[in-house]
Design a protein around this motif. Structure first.
Motif, PDB file in Angstrom:
ATOM      1  N   GLY A  94       0.814  -1.213   0.000  1.00 22.08           N
ATOM      2  CA  GLY A  94       0.000   0.000   0.000  1.00 22.08           C
ATOM      3  C   GLY A  94       0.845   1.259   0.000  1.00 22.08           C
ATOM      4  O   GLY A  94       0.533   2.238  -0.683  1.00 22.08           O
ATOM      5  N   TYR A  95       1.938   1.237   0.757  1.00 23.84           N
ATOM      6  CA  TYR A  95       2.826   2.397   0.826  1.00 23.84           C
ATOM      7  C   TYR A  95       3.442   2.698  -0.540  1.00 23.84           C
ATOM      8  O   TYR A  95       3.372   3.833  -1.030  1.00 23.84           O
ATOM      9  CB  TYR A  95       3.927   2.139   1.854  1.00 23.84           C
ATOM     10  N   PHE A  96       4.038   1.686  -1.161  1.00 26.23           N
ATOM     11  CA  PHE A  96       4.716   1.917  -2.440  1.00 26.23           C
ATOM     12  C   PHE A  96       3.728   2.207  -3.567  1.00 26.23           C
ATOM     13  O   PHE A  96       3.988   3.046  -4.433  1.00 26.23           O
ATOM     14  CB  PHE A  96       5.603   0.728  -2.794  1.00 26.23           C
ATOM     15  N   ALA A  97       2.592   1.521  -3.568  1.00 27.02           N
ATOM     16  CA  ALA A  97       1.584   1.782  -4.593  1.00 27.02           C
ATOM     17  C   ALA A  97       1.043   3.206  -4.468  1.00 27.02           C
ATOM     18  O   ALA A  97       0.858   3.906  -5.473  1.00 27.02           O
ATOM     19  CB  ALA A  97       0.446   0.773  -4.485  1.00 27.02           C
ATOM     20  N   THR A 129      -4.532   1.995  -0.697  1.00 25.16           N
ATOM     21  CA  THR A 129      -5.480   1.184   0.064  1.00 25.16           C
ATOM     22  C   THR A 129      -5.926  -0.033  -0.743  1.00 25.16           C
ATOM     23  O   THR A 129      -5.926  -1.163  -0.246  1.00 25.16           O
ATOM     24  CB  THR A 129      -6.707   2.031   0.441  1.00 25.16           C
ATOM     25  N   GLY A 130      -6.288   0.193  -2.003  1.00 23.46           N
ATOM     26  CA  GLY A 130      -6.756  -0.896  -2.851  1.00 23.46           C
ATOM     27  C   GLY A 130      -5.680  -1.930  -3.142  1.00 23.46           C
ATOM     28  O   GLY A 130      -5.936  -3.143  -3.104  1.00 23.46           O
ATOM     29  N   PHE A 131      -4.474  -1.472  -3.419  1.00 28.92           N
ATOM     30  CA  PHE A 131      -3.397  -2.419  -3.696  1.00 28.92           C
ATOM     31  C   PHE A 131      -3.004  -3.188  -2.437  1.00 28.92           C
ATOM     32  O   PHE A 131      -2.494  -4.310  -2.525  1.00 28.92           O
ATOM     33  CB  PHE A 131      -2.188  -1.693  -4.291  1.00 28.92           C
ATOM     34  N   GLY A 132      -3.237  -2.585  -1.268  1.00 29.91           N
ATOM     35  CA  GLY A 132      -3.032  -3.334  -0.028  1.00 29.91           C
ATOM     36  C   GLY A 132      -3.970  -4.527   0.047  1.00 29.91           C
ATOM     37  O   GLY A 132      -3.578  -5.613   0.492  1.00 29.91           O
ATOM     38  N   TRP A 133      -5.226  -4.351  -0.410  1.00 28.08           N
ATOM     39  CA  TRP A 133      -6.174  -5.465  -0.435  1.00 28.08           C
ATOM     40  C   TRP A 133      -5.716  -6.550  -1.415  1.00 28.08           C
ATOM     41  O   TRP A 133      -5.836  -7.739  -1.125  1.00 28.08           O
ATOM     42  CB  TRP A 133      -7.560  -4.967  -0.838  1.00 28.08           C
ATOM     43  N   VAL A 134      -5.205  -6.101  -2.565  1.00 29.00           N
ATOM     44  CA  VAL A 134      -4.715  -7.067  -3.563  1.00 29.00           C
ATOM     45  C   VAL A 134      -3.563  -7.890  -2.984  1.00 29.00           C
ATOM     46  O   VAL A 134      -3.503  -9.118  -3.143  1.00 29.00           O
ATOM     47  CB  VAL A 134      -4.266  -6.340  -4.844  1.00 29.00           C
ATOM     48  N   GLU A 152     -11.800 -19.550   0.636  1.00 32.23           N
ATOM     49  CA  GLU A 152     -12.384 -18.504   1.475  1.00 32.23           C
ATOM     50  C   GLU A 152     -11.292 -17.720   2.198  1.00 32.23           C
ATOM     51  O   GLU A 152     -11.512 -16.581   2.617  1.00 32.23           O
ATOM     52  CB  GLU A 152     -13.337 -19.105   2.509  1.00 32.23           C
ATOM     53  N   LEU A 153     -10.129 -18.335   2.341  1.00 35.81           N
ATOM     54  CA  LEU A 153      -9.025 -17.655   3.010  1.00 35.81           C
ATOM     55  C   LEU A 153      -8.648 -16.374   2.283  1.00 35.81           C
ATOM     56  O   LEU A 153      -8.164 -15.425   2.906  1.00 35.81           O
ATOM     57  CB  LEU A 153      -7.806 -18.577   3.091  1.00 35.81           C
ATOM     58  N   ILE A 154      -8.884 -16.312   0.977  1.00 31.39           N
ATOM     59  CA  ILE A 154      -8.588 -15.082   0.227  1.00 31.39           C
ATOM     60  C   ILE A 154      -9.487 -13.950   0.703  1.00 31.39           C
ATOM     61  O   ILE A 154      -9.028 -12.837   0.977  1.00 31.39           O
ATOM     62  CB  ILE A 154      -8.767 -15.317  -1.290  1.00 31.39           C
ATOM     63  N   GLY A 155     -10.777 -14.231   0.799  1.00 32.40           N
ATOM     64  CA  GLY A 155     -11.702 -13.198   1.276  1.00 32.40           C
ATOM     65  C   GLY A 155     -11.417 -12.803   2.709  1.00 32.40           C
ATOM     66  O   GLY A 155     -11.474 -11.614   3.066  1.00 32.40           O
ATOM     67  N   ILE A 156     -11.082 -13.776   3.557  1.00 32.36           N
ATOM     68  CA  ILE A 156     -10.746 -13.467   4.953  1.00 32.36           C
ATOM     69  C   ILE A 156      -9.492 -12.604   5.011  1.00 32.36           C
ATOM     70  O   ILE A 156      -9.412 -11.665   5.808  1.00 32.36           O
ATOM     71  CB  ILE A 156     -10.551 -14.771   5.756  1.00 32.36           C
ATOM     72  N   SER A 157      -8.527 -12.894   4.152  1.00 28.97           N
ATOM     73  CA  SER A 157      -7.289 -12.109   4.132  1.00 28.97           C
ATOM     74  C   SER A 157      -7.564 -10.660   3.744  1.00 28.97           C
ATOM     75  O   SER A 157      -6.981  -9.734   4.322  1.00 28.97           O
ATOM     76  CB  SER A 157      -6.287 -12.729   3.154  1.00 28.97           C
ATOM     77  N   ILE A 158      -8.455 -10.459   2.779  1.00 34.70           N
ATOM     78  CA  ILE A 158      -8.811  -9.091   2.393  1.00 34.70           C
ATOM     79  C   ILE A 158      -9.503  -8.372   3.549  1.00 34.70           C
ATOM     80  O   ILE A 158      -9.230  -7.198   3.824  1.00 34.70           O
ATOM     81  CB  ILE A 158      -9.719  -9.100   1.142  1.00 34.70           C
ATOM     82  N   ALA A 159     -10.390  -9.082   4.245  1.00 35.57           N
ATOM     83  CA  ALA A 159     -11.077  -8.479   5.396  1.00 35.57           C
ATOM     84  C   ALA A 159     -10.081  -8.147   6.512  1.00 35.57           C
ATOM     85  O   ALA A 159     -10.177  -7.087   7.149  1.00 35.57           O
ATOM     86  CB  ALA A 159     -12.159  -9.418   5.912  1.00 35.57           C
ATOM     87  N   ILE A 160      -9.113  -9.030   6.746  1.00 34.33           N
ATOM     88  CA  ILE A 160      -8.073  -8.766   7.741  1.00 34.33           C
ATOM     89  C   ILE A 160      -7.259  -7.544   7.329  1.00 34.33           C
ATOM     90  O   ILE A 160      -6.897  -6.702   8.168  1.00 34.33           O
ATOM     91  CB  ILE A 160      -7.151  -9.993   7.899  1.00 34.33           C
ATOM     92  N   SER A 161      -6.986  -7.421   6.032  1.00 33.82           N
ATOM     93  CA  SER A 161      -6.273  -6.250   5.514  1.00 33.82           C
ATOM     94  C   SER A 161      -7.046  -4.970   5.816  1.00 33.82           C
ATOM     95  O   SER A 161      -6.474  -3.961   6.263  1.00 33.82           O
ATOM     96  CB  SER A 161      -6.073  -6.400   4.000  1.00 33.82           C
ATOM     97  N   MET A 162      -8.341  -5.002   5.571  1.00 29.53           N
ATOM     98  CA  MET A 162      -9.187  -3.833   5.856  1.00 29.53           C
ATOM     99  C   MET A 162      -9.166  -3.501   7.347  1.00 29.53           C
ATOM    100  O   MET A 162      -9.082  -2.331   7.737  1.00 29.53           O
ATOM    101  CB  MET A 162     -10.615  -4.108   5.394  1.00 29.53           C
TER     102      MET A 162
END
Length: 264
Positions: free
Chosen positions: A147-150, A172-177, A195-205
């Motif tokens: 997120g910082y570099f993006a 913020t968006g690239f942090g989710w990616v 489902e771990l992908i969706g959980i990881s995005i939620a953890i990122s948020m």
């Protein structure tokens, strides 16, 4: 010409501090058990100390007392059945609420989050093993670094300029990616379902929410860093604010989704 040595000096301090934190953190996670419990409790106690000093600069020794009480409550809580641990995790917030003469709600809310986050991290290491603690750390670190570099490279609209003027929607968006990629890799390696992908995005948020919450407190208190404990980095809260949000969120949703997904 005189500015360059100072800049390089700051970079060296940041790199040295980061290397030291990495070594201590990885060692603590790898060893686990009592060592990790003590390490997390000390870090959380320092965060409470920084929090009190920020919101009540004239509090004097109260910051030390609340930091010590919080660390002690946390180290005791992890060795008790959960039902008995919960009052201990909430007690330091109520003690501080009764002792502080201003910003009590900020202390109580953030104080509870700090202790729950510490308890959550220790529980992940104790109950789910090193793999899933590494996943949690990787999600938070990937969110922050990518997120910082993006954000710096792409720029664009600011996320919340009044509170965190450097954060952008692109970062913020690239942090989710980045978090999604971490989730995908760990799903492949562990056999967890996607489902771990969706959980990881939620953890990122959630980690971003923790970061924003701490930024809002600093802006309200008109301070740049939570303290100067870590050369080149500021305070412990400045470095672990994202982990607070992520750990508390995992502690909550772990009871809902059956974590790790497909393996629980």
């Amino acid at each position: 010409m005189t500015e360059k040595p100072d800049k390089w000096s700051d970079l060296a301090a940041r790199a040295g501090s980061a290397a030291a934190m990495l070594v201590v953190g990885v060692w603590g996670m790898w060893v686990g058990g009592h060592v990790f419990h003590v390490l997390v409790s000390l870090i959380c106690g320092l965060m409470i100390w920084e929090l009190v000093r920020m919101i009540a600069p004239a509090s004097g020794s109260l910051a030390i007392q609340l930091g010590g009480i919080s660390a002690l409550a946390l180290i005791l809580a992890i060795y008790l059945p959960t039902g008995f641990a919960l009052p201990l995790l909430l007690a330091p917030a109520l003690v501080g609420f009764g002792q502080l003469d201003k910003n009590r709600t900020i202390y109580m809310s953030f104080g509870v989050m700090v202790l729950l986050a510490g308890f959550g991290m220790m529980s992940v290491r104790d109950d789910l093993d090193l793999t899933w603690l590494l996943w949690l750390v990787c999600v938070v670190v990937a969110t922050d670094v990518v997120g910082y570099f993006a954000g710096r490279m792409i720029g664009g609209p600011k996320f919340w300029p009044k509170v965190s003027p450097k954060k952008t929607w692109s970062g913020t968006g690239f942090g989710w990616v980045a978090a999604a990629v971490v989730g995908w890799v760990f799903a492949l390696q562990t056999g967890a379902n996607l489902e771990l992908i969706g959980i990881s995005i939620a953890i990122s948020m959630a980690s971003q929410m923790g970061d924003i919450a701490e930024s809002a407190i600093k802006r309200a208190m008109d301070v740049k860093d939570s303290s100067n404990l870590i050369p080149g980095h500021g305070g412990v809260l400045d470095r672990f604010d994202g982990m607070l949000g992520a750990s508390v969120f995992l502690l909550i949703i772990g009871q809902i989704v059956g974590f790790p997904p497909g393996l629980a």
